[in-house]
Design an enzyme around this catalytic site. Structure first.
Site, short mmCIF file in Angstrom:
data_model
loop_
_atom_site.label_atom_id
_atom_site.label_comp_id
_atom_site.label_asym_id
_atom_site.label_seq_id
_atom_site.Cartn_x
_atom_site.Cartn_y
_atom_site.Cartn_z
N GLY A 131 -22.51 5.46 11.93
CA GLY A 131 -21.96 4.35 12.71
C GLY A 131 -20.56 4.59 13.21
O GLY A 131 -20.34 4.77 14.41
N SER A 132 -19.59 4.63 12.32
CA SER A 132 -18.20 4.73 12.74
C SER A 132 -17.81 6.16 13.02
O SER A 132 -18.33 7.10 12.42
CB SER A 132 -17.28 4.14 11.67
OG SER A 132 -17.45 4.82 10.44
N HIS A 150 -16.53 12.01 2.67
CA HIS A 150 -15.34 11.62 1.91
C HIS A 150 -14.47 12.82 1.55
O HIS A 150 -13.50 12.68 0.82
CB HIS A 150 -15.75 10.85 0.65
CG HIS A 150 -16.34 9.52 0.94
ND1 HIS A 150 -17.69 9.31 1.09
CD2 HIS A 150 -15.77 8.30 1.16
CE1 HIS A 150 -17.92 8.04 1.36
NE2 HIS A 150 -16.78 7.41 1.42
N ARG A 163 0.83 -1.22 0.00
CA ARG A 163 0.00 0.00 0.00
C ARG A 163 0.86 1.27 0.00
O ARG A 163 0.56 2.26 0.65
CB ARG A 163 -0.96 0.00 1.19
CG ARG A 163 -2.05 -1.06 1.11
CD ARG A 163 -2.96 -0.98 2.32
NE ARG A 163 -2.24 -1.33 3.54
CZ ARG A 163 -2.61 -1.01 4.76
NH1 ARG A 163 -3.72 -0.31 4.95
NH2 ARG A 163 -1.91 -1.37 5.82
N ARG A 190 -8.19 4.92 -0.10
CA ARG A 190 -8.95 3.99 0.76
C ARG A 190 -8.79 2.57 0.23
O ARG A 190 -9.18 2.25 -0.91
CB ARG A 190 -10.42 4.39 0.78
CG ARG A 190 -11.36 3.39 1.43
CD ARG A 190 -11.23 3.39 2.92
NE ARG A 190 -12.31 2.61 3.52
CZ ARG A 190 -12.18 1.84 4.58
NH1 ARG A 190 -11.01 1.74 5.16
NH2 ARG A 190 -13.20 1.19 5.07
N LYS A 242 -1.11 4.47 -1.06
CA LYS A 242 -1.98 4.98 0.02
C LYS A 242 -1.16 5.82 1.00
O LYS A 242 -1.54 6.96 1.34
CB LYS A 242 -2.64 3.81 0.75
CG LYS A 242 -3.35 4.21 2.05
CD LYS A 242 -3.79 2.99 2.82
CE LYS A 242 -4.34 3.35 4.19
NZ LYS A 242 -5.56 4.16 4.12
#
Length: 770
Positions: free
Chosen positions: A443-444, A705, A15, A526, A18
Site C-alpha cells: 500500500g504505502s 522493517h 519524540r 517508529r 526517535k
C-alpha cells in the site's frame, strides 16, 4: 501503603529518542549524542516520578529499541550470523543492537535482522530471540547495572525492571528441531544470578521481574520452570525484594503457582481482570506477609481513572491484608500511553477533561494513595475526579441513536459474499487478466521529509489546500509511473496524502478526536499517534475515493483501493471503555462498508482492507478466543462483503503467529491475503499449507522493517519455499508490509529484485508444468 510504577514511556515528550536514533542511523549525529539524549530522557522520567511522590521508581524500563532485544544482549543470546560483527568488525554494543534489530548491509556484510512480532495483544513490537539446542549464555551487556548506577547517582533509589527468565525464553523461537527452549533455563539462570549479584553490590532493594507469560495458558512443564527459576533466584539473593509482575490478563490456572513463588510482592492487572483480587483474597494468601501491587490505573488506555471504582478495590485489599501489604500501581507499564496531556493545547476542553496520559497516571497513582490513607486533600481530589467522570457519562457528544440502530440491525446476510471463492476467482481472473505470481505492494510508499513537510505546511496554513493537493498528485503520479516501469502487476497509489493507516481514517469519521502530541512507541523509532474513539462512529462522506480514482486514471493496470479494517482501527485506537469493543468494531465496520461500496462504484476492482491487528487482538487466554474471533471475523465480513463477485478483496496481516486461528482467517473469505513471512523464512506459511488454505495468498518476500536490500536469488529462494507448499496458481509476490518508513533508492532496488524474482518463478513454473 506504597506507590509503584511498572515502567514509563521512553520516547520523550517530543519524540526526542526517535529523532536521535534516526539521526544516528543516517550518520548525521554521533553515538555520544545519541547516548546523551537517552540519558536526558531517563533523568527526566526518574525525576518526574520522584517529585510526584512515587515510592518504587523503575529503571531499565528504558531502551534504545526494545526490552527483549536488550535482554538478548544482556545474556549474550546473539545469533551466530551476527558473530562476525562482534569478532571481526568489533561493532560497539549499540551498533550491534541496531544491527540485530534492523539488519546490517555494509562494509562487506549482509546480515538479516531478527524476526519481529507483537508484544502480547498490544501494538508494541519486539525482536524475537533465537535459541538453539544446548545454547550457552553469559553476562555480556552491563546496561541494567549501568542504568541502575546512573539513577543512584541522581539520588534515586531505583527498582530495576528485568524481563523474567521464563518469559524471555517463551518470547523466543527454537531455530533448530528436537528441543524445547524452556529446557535452556538451567543454562540461563547462572547469568541471571550474576546480574543479581551485581545489583546487590549496588545495594538495590527491589527488583521487578516481568513474567507476562504467567497470564497465558502455560503447560505443567512451564509452570514447573517458573517455580524452579524463582526458587533458584530467591536463594541466590535473599536480601533483595522480588516484585513479580504479570499483566494484560488474569493469572488464571497459573494462580496457585504464582502464589507459591518465593517472591515478596505480586502484581495484579485489575483493569483487565478485577475479579482476580477476590480469587486471591479467598486463599491462605491473606495469612502470610506477601504484598499485592494493585494495578488499578489503566496503563493501556487514556481515560481518566474513576477513583471510586479503584478505591473500592484498594479498600477491599486493605481490609483483608492491611495497608502495609498494599501497593498502588498502573495495570502495566505506561509505555503504551502518551507522555503528557499538558502538551495537548488544541483538544476540546470537555474531552480533554476525560483523559490522562502517562504523567497524569503517575499523579493518579499518588492521588489514590492519598485518598486511601485519608489525606487532607482527599475530599477535593475525589470531588474533582467524580465531576469529570459524570461529565463524560452524560455528554451529548457521545451517543447517536441512528448509529446504534444501524449497528443493532446488522444480520449474517450482511457478512456473506454473493458466491463462494471458486466462483468469484473465475470472474476476477477474467476481469484482471493477471499473470502467474502476480506482483503487488502492500500500500504505502516512502513518506519522505518533503511529504511530511507538505503536511505540516498545510496544517500551519503556509500553503493552500490546492497547492497541497497538486503536490500530492505529483507524488502519486511519480509513484504510479515507477510501478509501471518496474513491471508491477497490481498498483497502489502510494498513500502520500495519509499520515497514518489508522489516523487518516479516524480524522474523517465521526466519534473520533485527535491529539497533537499523543505519540506512543510501536517499535524502535517508529511512533504512532492513536486516534481516540470517544463516541459513536459513523462515516459522513467518502474518505479515499477521489485519490484512488485519480490514481486509476493514470494507468490501465488495476489500482488497489487501500483501506484499514475495522478490527485494526479499533485495536490501534484508544477505544472507549464505556461499551463493549464488539459494538465499536461493528460501527467502524459499517463505515468501512460504505467506503468499499463507493470505491466499487467508482470503478475500483481490487480493494484491500488491511487487518494486521486481528491476531494481536486475540485474548491472551484461550478460553476467551471463541467469542472474540466470532465478532472480529464478522466485523471484517460486514466491511467487505457488499461487493460483486468480480471485485477482488484483499487483506493484509503481519508479524503474527497464525497457526491457532487459521480457520478464522479462512473464515474472513478474502480473495487474497498477504502476510509477513520473510524474517521467519516462510515459517509462517506452514500454517496456511497445513490447513490447505483455499484462497490466494501473498507471502512477503522481503523485510521492509530493515534498510537492507534483498538479492534476486534471496527472493527467488523464498518463492521456491512458498511454491513447495502452496499451489503456484494461488501465490502472489509482495513485500512484507507497507513501504512508508523506507527510503526511495532501497525501495526501488528491492522492488526491481522482487519483480525479477517473480519473472524467474513464472519461467520455472511454466517449465515444470510442461
Amino acid at each position: 501503603m506504597f506507590t509503584n510504577i511498572l515502567g514509563y514511556p521512553r520516547i520523550g515528550g517530543q519524540r526526542e529518542l526517535k529523532k536521535a536514533c534516526e539521526s544516528y542511523w543516517a550518520g548525521d549525529t554521533s553515538l555520544r549524542n545519541l547516548l546523551t539524549t537517552a540519558q536526558e530522557i531517563r533523568r527526566h522520567n526518574w525525576q518526574l516520578q520522584q517529585q510526584a511522590g512515587i515510592d518504587l521508581i523503575p529503571c531499565n524500563d528504558f531502551s534504545l529499541y526494545d526490552q527483549v532485544l536488550d535482554m538478548c544482549l544482556t545474556v549474550s543470546a546473539i545469533p551466530e550470523r551476527f558473530h562476525p560483527l562482534v569478532e571481526q568488525a568489533q561493532l560497539p554494543e549499540t551498533d550491534l543492537l541496531f544491527a540485530m534489530a534492523r539488519g546490517y548491509q555494509k562494509n562487506g556484510y549482509d546480515i538479516t535482522a531478527l524476526e519481529m512480532t507483537k508484544w502480547f495483544d498490544t501494538n508494541y513490537h519486539y525482536m524475537v530471540p533465537e535459541f538453539t539446542a544446548n545454547q550457552q549464555f553469559n553476562l555480556l551487556s552491563t546496561k541494567i547495572v549501568d542504568e541502575c548506577r546512573e539513577a543512584i547517582q541522581l539520588g534515586i533509589q531505583p527498582k530495576p525492571v528485568i524481563l523474567g527468565p521464563v518469559s524471555f525464553l517463551l518470547s523466543g523461537k527454537e531455530k533448530e528441531a528436537g528441543f524445547n527452549r524452556i529446557d535452556l533455563l538451567k543454562n540461563l539462570l547462572p547469568v541471571y544470578k550474576k546480574l543479581l549479584s551485581a545489583l546487590e553490590e549496588l545495594n538495590v532493594r527491589h527488583i521487578q521481574f516481568d513474567e507476562p507469560y504467567l497470564v497465558t495458558n502455560l503447560t505443567d512443564t512451564e509452570r514447573k520452570a517458573v517455580a524452579y527459576a524463582y526458587g533458584e533466584l530467591s536463594r541466590h539473593t535473599p536480601r533483595i525484594h522480588f516484585l513479580l509482575a504479570g499483566y494484560f490478563e488474569c493469572y488464571g490456572d497459573n494462580l496457585s503457582t504464582v502464589l507459591a513463588l518465593p517472591v515478596q510482592t505480586i502484581h495484579l492487572d485489575l483493569v483487565r481482570c478485577p475479579a482476580q483480587l477476590d480469587d486471591i483474597l479467598a486463599t491462605d494468601f491473606v495469612k502470610g506477609d506477601k504484598k499485592l501491587s494493585l494495578g488499578v490505573v489503566d496503563g493501556r488506555n487514556i481515560w481518566k481513572n474513576d477513583y471510586e471504582k479503584s478505591l473500592a478495590l484498594i479498600n477491599k485489599a486493605v481490609a483483608a491484608i492491611g495497608a502495609a501489604r498494599v501497593l498502588i500501581a498502573p495495570s502495566c507499564s505506561l509505555l503504551h500511553v502518551p507522555c503528557d496531556l499538558a502538551f495537548e493545547t488544541t483538544l476540546q476542553p470537555e474531552i480533554k477533561n476525560w483523559l490522562a496520559f502517562a504523567r497524569q497516571k503517575v499523579e493518579e497513582v499518588v492521588a489514590l494513595k492519598q485518598l486511601a490513607t485519608g489525606s487532607e486533600s482527599a475530599g477535593a481530589l475525589l470531588a474533582d475526579n467524580q465531576q469529570a467522570i459524570a461529565s463524560r457519562r452524560s455528554s451529548a457528544l457521545i451517543h447517536k441513536q441512528h448509529v446504534k440502530q444501524r449497528t443493532a440491525a446488522v444480520t449474517d446476510a450482511d457478512a456473506t459474499r454473493k458466491s463462494v471463492f471458486a466462483t468469484r476467482r473465475i470472474q476476477q481472473q477474467a476481469l484482471l487478466n493477471l499473470p502467474l505470481f502476480p506482483t503487488t505492494t502492500i500500500g504505502s510508499f516512502p513518506q519522505t521529509a518533503d511529504i511530511r513537510q507538505l503536511r505540516a505546511q498545510l496544517k500551519k496554513g503556509s500553503i493552500t489546500q490546492q497547492q497541497y493537493d497538486n503536490a500530492i498528485k505529483a507524488s502519486t503520479q511519480d509513484c504510479v509511473r515507477m510501478q509501471e516501469e518496474l513491471g508491477i502487476d497490481v498498483l497502489v497509489h502510494g498513500e502520500f496524502e495519509r499520515n497514518d493507516m489508522v489516523e487518516y481514517f479516524g480524522e474523517q469519521l465521526e466519534g473520533y478526536v485527535f491529539t497533537k502530541n499523543g505519540w506512543v512507541q510501536s517499535y524502535g523509532s517508529r511512533c504512532v499517534k492513536p486516534p481516540v474513539v470517544f463516541g459513536d462512529v459513523e462515516r459522513k462522506a467518502p474518505m479515499t475515493v477521489e485519490w484512488t480514482r485519480y490514481a486509476q486514471s493514470l494507468t490501465s493496470k488495476p489500482m488497489k483501493g487501500m483501506l484499514t479494517g475495522p478490527v485494526t482501527i479499533l485495536q490501534w485506537s484508544f477505544v472507549r471503555d464505556d461499551q463493549p469493543r464488539e459494538t465499536t468494531a461493528m460501527q467502524i465496520a459499517l463505515a468501512i462498508r460504505d467506503e468499499v461500496c463507493d470505491l466499487e462504484e467508482a470503478g475500483i476492482k481490487v480493494i484491500q482492507i488491511d487487518e494486521p491487528a486481528i491476531r494481536e487482538g486475540l485474548p491472551l487466554r484461550k478460553e476467551n478466543w471463541s467469542a472474540y474471533l466470532q465478532w472480529a471475523v464478522k466485523a471484517f465480513k460486514v466491511a467487505s462483503c457488499s461487493v460483486e463477485d468480480s471485485t477482488q478483496i484483499h487483506t493484509h496481516m503481519c508479524y503474527s503467529e497464525f497457526n491457532d486461528i487459521i480457520d478464522s482467517i479462512a473464515a474472513l473469505d478474502a480473495d487474497v491475503i498477504t502476510i509477513e513471512t520473510s524474517r521467519s523464512q516462510m515459517e509462517l506459511l506452514d500454517a496456511f499449507a497445513d490447513f490447505k488454505y483455499p484462497n490466494e495468498i501473498g507471502p512477503g518476500v522481503y523485510d521492509i522493517h530493515s534498510p537492507r536490500v534483498p538479492t534476486v536469488d534471496e527472493i527467488a529462494h523464498l518463492l521456491e519455499k512458498a511454491a513447495a507448499v502452496i499451489p503456484v496458481e494461488h501465490l502472489w509476490v509482495n513485500p512484507d508490509c507497507g513501504l512508508k518508513t523506507r527510503k526511495w533508492p532501497e525501495t526501488r532496488q528491492a522492488l526491481e529484485h522482487m519483480v525479477q524474482a517473480a519473472a524467474a518463478a513464472r519461467v520455472k513454473a511454466g517449465v515444470e508444468i510442461v
